[in-house]
Design an enzyme around this catalytic site. Sequence first.
Site, PDB file in Angstrom:
ATOM      1  N   GLU A 302       0.745  -1.334   0.138  1.00 47.06           N
ATOM      2  CA  GLU A 302       0.057  -0.102  -0.097  1.00 47.06           C
ATOM      3  C   GLU A 302       0.723   1.312   0.032  1.00 47.06           C
ATOM      4  OE1 GLU A 302      -3.151  -0.203  -0.560  1.00 47.06           O
ATOM      5  OE2 GLU A 302      -2.984  -2.461  -0.512  1.00 47.06           O
ATOM      6  N   TRP A 305       1.880   1.676  -3.644  1.00 44.19           N
ATOM      7  CA  TRP A 305       0.954   2.176  -4.341  1.00 44.19           C
ATOM      8  C   TRP A 305       1.019   3.917  -3.939  1.00 44.19           C
ATOM      9  CZ3 TRP A 305      -2.222   0.971  -8.028  1.00 44.19           C
ATOM     10  CH2 TRP A 305      -2.969  -0.361  -8.200  1.00 44.19           C
ATOM     11  N   TRP A 334     -21.521  10.856 -19.681  1.00 45.01           N
ATOM     12  CA  TRP A 334     -21.963  10.543 -18.382  1.00 45.01           C
ATOM     13  C   TRP A 334     -23.556  11.137 -18.161  1.00 45.01           C
ATOM     14  CZ3 TRP A 334     -18.794   7.454 -16.052  1.00 45.01           C
ATOM     15  CH2 TRP A 334     -17.302   7.666 -16.566  1.00 45.01           C
ATOM     16  N   ASN A 372     -10.582   2.261   2.972  1.00 50.46           N
ATOM     17  CA  ASN A 372     -10.319   2.419   1.787  1.00 50.46           C
ATOM     18  C   ASN A 372     -11.379   1.229   1.028  1.00 50.46           C
ATOM     19  OD1 ASN A 372      -8.343   1.933  -0.571  1.00 50.46           O
ATOM     20  ND2 ASN A 372      -8.305  -0.122  -0.346  1.00 50.46           N
ATOM     21  N   TRP A 390     -17.083  10.695 -12.691  1.00 51.79           N
ATOM     22  CA  TRP A 390     -16.042  10.530 -11.770  1.00 51.79           C
ATOM     23  C   TRP A 390     -15.569  11.744 -11.307  1.00 51.79           C
ATOM     24  CZ3 TRP A 390     -11.050  11.660 -12.543  1.00 51.79           C
ATOM     25  CH2 TRP A 390     -10.530  11.947 -13.858  1.00 51.79           C
ATOM     26  N   TRP A 413      -9.952   7.391  -7.874  1.00 49.85           N
ATOM     27  CA  TRP A 413     -11.131   7.515  -8.757  1.00 49.85           C
ATOM     28  C   TRP A 413     -11.022   6.975 -10.104  1.00 49.85           C
ATOM     29  CZ3 TRP A 413     -15.935   8.475  -7.846  1.00 49.85           C
ATOM     30  CH2 TRP A 413     -16.373   8.930  -6.495  1.00 49.85           C
TER      31      TRP A 413
END
Length: 519
Positions: A302, A305, A334, A372, A390, A413
């Site tokens: 993590e 990341w 969208w 998360n 988004w 996102w």
Amino acid sequence: MQAAAHPATSRPPYRIGNTFARGLVWFRRDLRATDHAALHYALRHCAQVWCVFVFDRDILDPLLARGLQSDRRVEFIRQSLVELAGTLAAAGGGLIVLHGRAQTAIPALARALEVEAVFANHDYEPAANARDQAVRQALSAQACALFTFKDQAVFERDEILNGQGKPFAVFTPYKNAWLRTVEPFDLRPYAVEPYLPALAPVPAAYRQPVPTLAQLGFGASNLAEIAMPTGASGAQALFAEFVERMGDYGRRRDYPALRGPSYLSVHLRFGTISIRTLARTAHAAVLRGGADSAGAAVWLSELIWRDFYFMILHHHPRVGAGAAFHPAYDAIRWQDGDTGERYFRAWCDAATGYPLVDAAMLQIRQSGYMHNRLRMVTASFLVKDLGVDWRRGEQYFADQLNDFDLAANNGGWQWAASTGCDAQPWFRIFNPVTQSQKFDPQGRFIRKYLPQLAALPDKYLHAPWTAPETVLAEAGVRLGDNYPRPLVQHDVARQQTLRRYEVVKQVVKPEVKGAGAED
Ligand SMILES: Cc1cc2nc3c(=O)[nH]c(=O)nc-3n(C[C@H](O)[C@H](O)[C@H](O)COP(=O)(O)OP(=O)(O)OC[C@H]3O[C@@H](n4cnc5c(N)ncnc54)[C@H](O)[C@@H]3O)c2cc1C
């Protein structure tokens, strides 16, 4: 003169050509006085060092202009600065805290203090880079240098590249390269304590307490009520508590009702703890093997990341300005108009009728934190069940999250919307009910945030509309009254999403990776 390198490394040391009579350390996302690259180099290279933090009007004024009356992050920073100022004062220095535009305040202070060099740590956000560039120019016009250092990442920019010398766009090979590259040198702390005698006391003209929230234009948030630990001491306490359960991280991290993750993200965001301290501890546990190593390896992943998304933003700054990482996805239409607006409001207001989604949206609103797993579920729900752009969700999270970080938030996102690098494939769509059954099986998280559903049996808690009238009545649940009916039907929404994403079919072919997959 050359800054002495840490020993035993194949990497070149930073080079600073001179020593200086007077230097200034500019704190930004690094509110601690230990293991701090800029502070380390300033103290080693300057006879006298002052320290400054600027409450930047370029960041704060737009928040106030949007009508925000309180902000947990401003309060978190303020409390952390009070601690930092105390620590620096106890070591013979202090912290100058200004409220102004950093672009002009830093060069003005450097001039007033007659410093020859300013020291700061790297940032990766485009707006911060533009600010730093402006400060660098202004300083150079007054014969003052700006030295900046890697501090908030273990590896940054071009330090981890693929075999072709290009930035990675997929996480796992990046992580493998990261793990192959890391040496003890990369995780070693930047010593501060031995060099503290170079700290200079704050000059009388700047000797003022850290501004109050009211002086900054803000009211109190609920930071005290949610008992969020602040400052370097708060970060240390959280980390010490996490280390005891790091071995369980892999098993517990996906269940929002459990104390699984570290809750350190806000501290990493504002640098009240050093990434090297965390990564060194996790890496050592992995190398040691034994009971903790599996959990430590997942947690280290993590942290990697986090480096990965900093690197992506650095190489692709357009993603931070609203562009999809894969441009083909910008062709998606969208859900807009009144329906889009109604859907977005219901999502923000925790009124979708899907209990796990609504409970998560209450968590973020009440605490500024969201687990998360729930960030993934709520983001997926907004984009793939409600069809809302988004970027609207990204902005809402940016406003709400204590740990808001442009690189990680955008990455998260774009992952959920399938528009990003190494994202969830577009045809994989989270089912909000099965996610709920899987990750909050006894509904402990849901019941905490939605007490009006607390008396529902577990069997119906995840989808109250499936409960017989008698069960609802017995539990005191009145759908459409004290809890909403579902805003959309997941199965129908899913089909619409698959159609909406057809414009990108050419980019990723579902038949290759398993069409219509649902998690
Ligand atoms: C839609 C979405 C938005 C997100 N927005 C943010 C954000 O604005 N700021 C932020 O720090 N994280 C963000 N994340 C990543 C992740 O959800 C949080 O870092 C994590 O929940 C923070 O809790 P923790 O400190 O207890 O994490 P832990 O599970 O204890 O993880 C340790 C640290 O690793 C880093 N980390 C963990 N997961 C990720 C990840 N996926 N990407 C990057 N870094 C990660 C964080 O710094 C975190 O503090 C987002 C994820 C999604 C899906």
